[in-house]
Enzyme design. Sequence first.
Site, mmCIF file in Angstrom:
data_model
loop_
_atom_site.group_PDB
_atom_site.id
_atom_site.type_symbol
_atom_site.label_atom_id
_atom_site.label_comp_id
_atom_site.label_asym_id
_atom_site.label_seq_id
_atom_site.Cartn_x
_atom_site.Cartn_y
_atom_site.Cartn_z
ATOM 1 N N GLU A 70 -72.393 -27.505 -22.579
ATOM 2 C CA GLU A 70 -73.517 -26.925 -21.837
ATOM 3 C C GLU A 70 -73.154 -26.554 -20.400
ATOM 4 O O GLU A 70 -73.701 -25.608 -19.839
ATOM 5 C CB GLU A 70 -74.721 -27.874 -21.825
ATOM 6 C CG GLU A 70 -75.437 -28.010 -23.162
ATOM 7 C CD GLU A 70 -74.859 -29.122 -24.019
ATOM 8 O OE1 GLU A 70 -73.776 -29.651 -23.675
ATOM 9 O OE2 GLU A 70 -75.490 -29.473 -25.036
ATOM 10 N N PHE A 132 -85.371 -40.837 -27.830
ATOM 11 C CA PHE A 132 -84.021 -40.352 -28.135
ATOM 12 C C PHE A 132 -83.770 -39.036 -27.400
ATOM 13 O O PHE A 132 -84.574 -38.122 -27.450
ATOM 14 C CB PHE A 132 -83.875 -40.150 -29.647
ATOM 15 C CG PHE A 132 -82.536 -39.566 -30.029
ATOM 16 C CD1 PHE A 132 -81.359 -40.285 -29.800
ATOM 17 C CD2 PHE A 132 -82.439 -38.303 -30.587
ATOM 18 C CE1 PHE A 132 -80.126 -39.752 -30.136
ATOM 19 C CE2 PHE A 132 -81.197 -37.762 -30.927
ATOM 20 C CZ PHE A 132 -80.046 -38.490 -30.712
ATOM 21 N N GLN A 133 -82.652 -38.936 -26.723
ATOM 22 C CA GLN A 133 -82.253 -37.763 -25.942
ATOM 23 C C GLN A 133 -83.294 -37.375 -24.890
ATOM 24 O O GLN A 133 -83.544 -36.202 -24.663
ATOM 25 C CB GLN A 133 -81.903 -36.584 -26.854
ATOM 26 C CG GLN A 133 -80.648 -36.862 -27.689
ATOM 27 C CD GLN A 133 -80.048 -35.620 -28.327
ATOM 28 O OE1 GLN A 133 -80.761 -34.690 -28.693
ATOM 29 N NE2 GLN A 133 -78.729 -35.619 -28.486
ATOM 30 N N LYS A 182 -90.979 -30.264 -26.554
ATOM 31 C CA LYS A 182 -90.859 -29.598 -27.850
ATOM 32 C C LYS A 182 -92.213 -29.195 -28.431
ATOM 33 O O LYS A 182 -92.353 -28.109 -28.998
ATOM 34 C CB LYS A 182 -90.137 -30.524 -28.826
ATOM 35 C CG LYS A 182 -89.853 -29.858 -30.169
ATOM 36 C CD LYS A 182 -89.182 -30.829 -31.124
ATOM 37 C CE LYS A 182 -88.682 -30.097 -32.366
ATOM 38 N NZ LYS A 182 -87.997 -31.017 -33.287
ATOM 39 N N MET A 489 -53.802 -28.475 -4.863
ATOM 40 C CA MET A 489 -54.405 -28.567 -3.536
ATOM 41 C C MET A 489 -54.441 -30.012 -3.062
ATOM 42 O O MET A 489 -54.202 -30.300 -1.888
ATOM 43 C CB MET A 489 -55.813 -27.958 -3.547
ATOM 44 C CG MET A 489 -56.440 -27.856 -2.172
ATOM 45 S SD MET A 489 -55.468 -26.848 -1.028
ATOM 46 C CE MET A 489 -56.287 -25.264 -1.195
#
Lengths: 579, 161
Positions: A70, A132-133, A182, A489
């Site tokens: 993502e 959940f999630q 949702k 760097m």
Amino acid sequence: MKNINVYEKYDQQSDRMTGRTEKMTGARAIIECLYREGVDTIFGYPGGQVLPIYDALYDSKIRHVLVRHEQSAAHAADGYARATGKVGVCLATSGPGATNLVTGIATANMDSIPIVALTGQVPLSMIGNDAFQEANITGITLPITKHNYLLQDANDIPRVMKEAFHIASTGRPGPVLIDIPKDLTTELIDFHYPETVKLRSYNPTYEGNIQQIKKAAEEILRSYKPVIYAGGGVISANASEYLRALAEKVQAPVTTTLTGMGAFPVDHPLFLGMLGMHGTKYANYSIQESDLIIAVGARFDDRVTGKIRSFATNAKIIHIDVDPAEISKNVRVDIPIVGNARKVLEDLLKYVDKAPTDDWLQRIAHWKRSYPMHYIGGKDNIKPQYIIEQIHEACKDAIIVTEVGQHQMWAAQYFRFSEPRTFISSGGLGTMGFGFPASIGVKVARPDKVVFDISGDGSFQMSSQELATVVQENIPVIIAIFNNGYLGMVRQWQELFFDKRYSYTCIRNSVDFVKLAEAYGALGLRVTQPSEVRPAIEQAIASGRPTLIDFWVECEENVSPMVPAGAAINEILDLERKA
Amino acid sequence: MKHTLAVLVENRYGVLSRVASLFARRGYNIDSLAVGVTEDPTISRMTIVVRGDDLVLEQVTKQLNKLIDVIRVTDLGSEDTVERELALIKVNADVNNRSEIMQIADIFRAKIIDVASKSMVIEVTGDENKIRAIEQLLKPFGIKEMARTGKIALRRGPKSV
């Protein structure tokens, strides 16, 4: 493959719905809003709480680019936005999907890039139950978004989507996140897309105050040693042509920040190159000796100013910025002008004329001759600066996207940019792993352009899984890995400031990048000799395929010149290494 | 230096956390904060007392204004304003000292709003100094508990923020 008839049906529905309401699910409404905002491509990754949105997406004609993480969706949306000036859109599910967007959102926020991030959320009734999630993504992104929303009512979808695109793209642009429970996406609503946004508390200033502009013009007309210091704000306001007109009319030299690269043609005689920590000596000397700094869409970042008390001590400062909070944040400003860079410069041009800068330009020409940008070329070893020059010669109008580190600085120092939106890099946040996914967004937005991701062997491994994306979607970006076996760097700082104690910065021989590219189905090329550099670049461009070039470059080359952290910007060191 | 800011915000979910998060992220100190709905039910008013020099105040004001839900920020510091805080003080009190405590309350134009055999609750409004003063005077009796609001403030005269 999707059925073309479905697109047509959808088109007709869209047209039919204009100006009236129709019943549809929240998920369909979200897609419809994207249409209305002119979105053609989104970047995302599906999951449980966004299933209804993905279902609505399935038979829409919006292109969805499936990334492999993502974070890449957010970077790709960011790259798309930087390349076009349009709002980039990314989509992720709740919980880990949403939290994976965070680095991408923070990157866009630091560089003022307009993106809209859509995240799924657990159903309203379950919020707060540690479902959940579930993650409180509006809370998490509060300090790294321009604004965010947690939708509570499906009927708010059209208004909130409209507001989100408006807020992201106006004023000082920035990321806006919408968290969508949702259950709202399956609810039926009466869809009506608002034509205007009503936000009493959000009215960005566009027009600069005319008295301030006149005062600025007077200062410019009587300045002997002016310097125009331009930042990313010039690019986001599409003000490059006015910047050039101002410089030429006044006969004032121009320096840009990293994110301002491309706002002014590198080959223009009035150009000083980049300023600051890895800027040119003559840009830094000019700033320090100037009697007037005209800052446009720049924010006096510490990488630019160095030791702030020693910054341009003899100069008056005119600061043109769309964000009033940037005025006098880091340095004292004499003439602030709040407004859109394009509009302010357009107005300012009416009141200025040539300033008495002949002696000043001669002095600068002398500095340019005495302290040119240079590196010592290698016979057997590939110098990274040489690769940048060769890419430029092979394709002068390529779009250069970078990761973060030494290669990023070399790209900014040695590519001769002539157009805005052709140098795309994470400036403020300095996000390694940004370049490759961002280049996906850039190439999708500008398929006509050759797009290079200038990368290091460290940065590339933070997003290398996106090779699957570019192969599956056939997005032919060219990844040029400047492989020096170090996190270069950091190694450079360890060399200079930690007595060459290379603590955990050596990553040599850890991966065969050519095989890695081939494993994903991309073209992999290895370059170990200077003579092979140009042919490999030509081959990559001609192939039309996603291509990775593994350049084995000089391992301990340093980015030069350099202002040590905390020093004044005229205390600038040469660090070139012999062949 | 202390400044009193009147901040009008959308009366909406999450606005307080946006303001608090801003102060935390930018490292500004809040001395006191009071929030309540205004005569317009869609607008809340936050009265924020912040410590800092003029430069800090300028940044606080600008950063607050950048929040989409913030409608207006006014610095009341330079204005002629009326300011009030409210405190409820529960103090040990029995038959022996009840009248003495009531006298103190009287002097401060405070109200006794609860009396029990061993305690009293006193309601006092005023500026910070007045509340500190009555607190000092009641301390010897034994303060069992004290609850205090942040400061609220309005400009004097017909002008509003």
